[in-house]
Design a protein around this motif. Sequence first.
Motif, mmCIF file in Angstrom:
data_model
loop_
_atom_site.group_PDB
_atom_site.id
_atom_site.type_symbol
_atom_site.label_atom_id
_atom_site.label_comp_id
_atom_site.label_asym_id
_atom_site.label_seq_id
_atom_site.Cartn_x
_atom_site.Cartn_y
_atom_site.Cartn_z
ATOM 1 N N SER A 1 0.918 -24.752 -0.924
ATOM 2 C CA SER A 1 0.811 -24.680 -2.565
ATOM 3 C C SER A 1 0.062 -25.610 -2.904
ATOM 4 N N ARG A 2 -1.286 -24.926 -3.432
ATOM 5 C CA ARG A 2 -1.902 -26.338 -4.353
ATOM 6 C C ARG A 2 -1.469 -26.521 -5.552
ATOM 7 N N ASN B 1 0.692 -24.047 -7.768
ATOM 8 C CA ASN B 1 0.193 -22.844 -7.814
ATOM 9 C C ASN B 1 1.473 -22.368 -7.241
ATOM 10 N N TYR C 1 -2.330 -28.305 -8.970
ATOM 11 C CA TYR C 1 -3.154 -28.825 -9.547
ATOM 12 C C TYR C 1 -3.029 -29.612 -10.987
ATOM 13 N N GLN D 1 3.360 -15.955 -12.986
ATOM 14 C CA GLN D 1 2.847 -17.018 -12.544
ATOM 15 C C GLN D 1 2.400 -16.939 -10.993
ATOM 16 N N THR D 2 0.743 -16.568 -11.243
ATOM 17 C CA THR D 2 0.297 -17.186 -10.597
ATOM 18 C C THR D 2 -0.597 -18.742 -9.788
ATOM 19 N N THR E 1 1.576 -19.295 -5.998
ATOM 20 C CA THR E 1 0.688 -17.926 -4.512
ATOM 21 C C THR E 1 0.079 -18.903 -3.871
#
Length: 479
Positions: free
Chosen positions: A444-445, A435, A447, A478-479, A437
């Motif tokens: 930062s996560r 991520n 995924y 990009q988010t 953001t």
Amino acid sequence: MTSTLATPESRAAALGAVSAKWLAAGLSTAPADRQAAAEAVRLAYRSAGLPEPRHIVWFASPLAGARAAALLTGRRGLPGATPDAADAVVEAELRAQGCPPVHGSAGPSVRAAVRTNPWAAARAEAHELLGPDGWAGLWSACGADVWRLVNDRLATPLRTHLRGELPVHARAVLLDAVGGQHDAGWLAAFDAAAAPYVPAPTPATPSAGAPSSSTWASPAGSVSSAGPSSSAGPSSSAPPEPQFSAGPVGAAAWATTRPAASTPSSPDAAPAPVFSAGPVGAVWATTGPVPGEAALHAVQRLAGLAGVARSAGWWWPYASVAILTDRPDAVHRDNIGRLHAADTPALHYTDGYALHAWRGMPIPSDLVERLGRLTYRQIADERNAELRRVMLEHFGYERYLREAGAQRVAQDEAGVLWRLNFNDDEPLVMVEVINSTPEPDGTSRVYWLRVPPTTRTPREGVAWTFGLTEAEYHPLIQT
């Protein structure tokens, strides 16, 4: 009680209320109202022109009910049908309720007379009244969602599971079953078709006498349009005040008499309608034929079926015996309505019959016990591809890819593409993305996106999740 002119918004709200009522009935886990259900069964038989059943017996689950049906219809006595302990329990239950457990004593199935034929007649009647577009619009607005959430996502997996649980000789009785509460979808549509409303001040002009797709004709609307003219005075055009009274099978009954346009002796006088809301809903009936007026007589004959649906679970109608079952005492679903539970049955009945499911797919009960102790090797060794996917979801894709030694295929600005092959299933291909953001704590996560096995680059995989090709994927932010 004061009636107001209906608007598209108020009609939509009324349809929503009918839909919500029947969805609640279809998903109910409340104890069965056995007295109300028994009275509704008798009404369903009488409405079909049949004598009432000699015996009405109860069982705690559809599995026990199906076993009772197999015994009483003689299917348990077929070659190769060996009685077991469950059959002995069913026999004892029947004796306790005064019904001799005699093979073949139930008589023939009357499902067609009680359920199939009345349903077909009611649908034809409503379809003729509303027109093709009106019926389709009504179904879409009121019946379709209830059908999807109750029949497709609950009754269908239950029926599939029952087939696997029943002895081979007993499975045919599932064809004799009536859904009870699981008939909520189509009952919602008929209920809404029969619910009255007063036409809006400026009605749309119908084409060739048929209602438009955005306006549902109703019996109430028909009666109102055929009512006295305004020349008879203000009171003759005003909707009548309904008087509420309790009706049979726990239903509500309304009775009204509208003012006549002329003296009773006049041949042009309109008959006084009787507005009754039975278990199916509200319908207009008239004391005589009046051009332009309609009464959903066939829909009214569904009152018994609707009463059972509001009071009980599956049931089996035979000539001499009606076998009824309780509702489940627990239903667990995911966020889109599929049967789903990780560590408990998704559907459970008071006699212990249960269905375990993961995102709508029935799974073995022993798998539920193993989910908390899974290893990547157990997942890899699972030969059933569907069960392997359940195990993967529970185990976690990231953890599995890491422990099973997935191959790092490619990396670009969109992320990292990973691939893991199976001998008897398509490869597991996933894109690891970060991520852009940051979280409030500055991290930062990460995924994981599952993508088609043919994916070659992370960018192509991310584009696919947006329904785009790699060439079309040009994110500005990009988010």
